[in-house]
Design a protein around this motif. Structure first.
Motif, PDB file in Angstrom:
ATOM      1  N   SER A  17      68.378  16.953  79.013  1.00 34.30           N
ATOM      2  CA  SER A  17      67.040  16.714  79.564  1.00 34.30           C
ATOM      3  C   SER A  17      66.760  17.544  80.812  1.00 34.30           C
ATOM      4  N   THR A  18      67.406  18.693  80.917  1.00 32.04           N
ATOM      5  CA  THR A  18      67.163  19.555  82.067  1.00 32.04           C
ATOM      6  C   THR A  18      66.933  20.982  81.586  1.00 32.04           C
ATOM      7  N   ILE A  19      66.320  21.759  82.451  1.00 27.92           N
ATOM      8  CA  ILE A  19      66.121  23.173  82.184  1.00 27.92           C
ATOM      9  C   ILE A  19      66.480  23.914  83.468  1.00 27.92           C
ATOM     10  N   SER A  20      67.305  24.922  83.345  1.00 24.19           N
ATOM     11  CA  SER A  20      67.722  25.674  84.525  1.00 24.19           C
ATOM     12  C   SER A  20      66.633  26.660  84.926  1.00 24.19           C
ATOM     13  N   LEU A  21      66.714  27.164  86.120  1.00 24.31           N
ATOM     14  CA  LEU A  21      65.777  28.186  86.582  1.00 24.31           C
ATOM     15  C   LEU A  21      65.889  29.427  85.692  1.00 24.31           C
ATOM     16  N   ALA A  35      54.403  24.677  74.080  1.00 24.09           N
ATOM     17  CA  ALA A  35      54.146  23.292  73.695  1.00 24.09           C
ATOM     18  C   ALA A  35      55.407  22.503  74.000  1.00 24.09           C
ATOM     19  N   LEU A  36      55.258  21.445  74.771  1.00 19.84           N
ATOM     20  CA  LEU A  36      56.384  20.586  75.128  1.00 19.84           C
ATOM     21  C   LEU A  36      56.311  19.316  74.302  1.00 19.84           C
ATOM     22  N   LEU A  48      59.180  14.937  80.213  1.00 19.72           N
ATOM     23  CA  LEU A  48      57.906  15.608  79.994  1.00 19.72           C
ATOM     24  C   LEU A  48      57.163  15.803  81.306  1.00 19.72           C
ATOM     25  N   ARG A  49      57.122  14.766  82.135  1.00 26.67           N
ATOM     26  CA  ARG A  49      56.453  14.885  83.435  1.00 26.67           C
ATOM     27  C   ARG A  49      57.114  15.940  84.314  1.00 26.67           C
ATOM     28  N   GLU A  50      58.442  15.944  84.358  1.00 30.17           N
ATOM     29  CA  GLU A  50      59.166  16.893  85.205  1.00 30.17           C
ATOM     30  C   GLU A  50      58.975  18.338  84.724  1.00 30.17           C
ATOM     31  N   PHE A  51      59.095  18.564  83.426  1.00 33.50           N
ATOM     32  CA  PHE A  51      58.925  19.910  82.893  1.00 33.50           C
ATOM     33  C   PHE A  51      57.494  20.392  83.116  1.00 33.50           C
ATOM     34  N   TYR A  52      56.547  19.524  82.876  1.00 31.35           N
ATOM     35  CA  TYR A  52      55.146  19.898  83.052  1.00 31.35           C
ATOM     36  C   TYR A  52      54.885  20.300  84.502  1.00 31.35           C
ATOM     37  N   LEU A  59      52.705  28.827  82.975  1.00 31.95           N
ATOM     38  CA  LEU A  59      52.430  28.931  81.545  1.00 31.95           C
ATOM     39  C   LEU A  59      51.289  28.002  81.143  1.00 31.95           C
ATOM     40  N   TYR A  60      50.605  28.355  80.059  1.00 29.11           N
ATOM     41  CA  TYR A  60      49.640  27.444  79.457  1.00 29.11           C
ATOM     42  C   TYR A  60      50.462  26.423  78.671  1.00 29.11           C
ATOM     43  N   LEU A  61      50.297  25.149  78.965  1.00 28.97           N
ATOM     44  CA  LEU A  61      51.124  24.110  78.356  1.00 28.97           C
ATOM     45  C   LEU A  61      50.302  23.131  77.545  1.00 28.97           C
ATOM     46  N   ARG A  62      50.902  22.647  76.488  1.00 25.51           N
ATOM     47  CA  ARG A  62      50.377  21.520  75.728  1.00 25.51           C
ATOM     48  C   ARG A  62      51.475  20.483  75.724  1.00 25.51           C
ATOM     49  N   ARG A  63      51.076  19.234  75.866  1.00 27.44           N
ATOM     50  CA  ARG A  63      52.060  18.144  75.915  1.00 27.44           C
ATOM     51  C   ARG A  63      51.952  17.264  74.685  1.00 27.44           C
ATOM     52  N   SER A  64      53.088  16.736  74.262  1.00 26.57           N
ATOM     53  CA  SER A  64      53.120  15.828  73.133  1.00 26.57           C
ATOM     54  C   SER A  64      54.347  14.932  73.249  1.00 26.57           C
TER      55      SER A  64
END
Length: 74
Positions: A17-21, A35-36, A48-52, A59-64
């Motif tokens: 549930s993490t993404i590195s720099l 799209a997340l 989802l909140r943290e990544f957004y 980036l242009y993001l879409r959430r789901s």
């Protein structure tokens, strides 16, 4: 994997549930739209909140979110 099998060829799946720099930089270098999709449980909603919050300025993001029954890992 099921998303790719459904015809979406440019798919990246996270392990955890993490993404590195560094991963964030790679995504931004290869696309300007993302799209997340996370599980609809508490942990997925938090991710989802943290990544957004981290990626929305770059980036242009879409959430789901998905319900447990429609979860890609189900």
């Amino acid at each position: 994997m099921r998303v790719h099998q459904a015809g979406h060829e440019n798919v990246v799946a996270l392990m955890g549930s993490t993404i590195s720099l560094e991963q964030e930089e790679l995504l931004a270098a290869h696309t300007d739209r993302l799209a997340l999709m996370f599980d609809g449980d508490e942990a997925g909603t938090k991710c989802l909140r943290e990544f957004y919050a981290r990626l929305r300025r770059r980036l242009y993001l879409r959430r789901s979110t998905s319900t447990p029954a429609s979860s890609p890992t189900a």
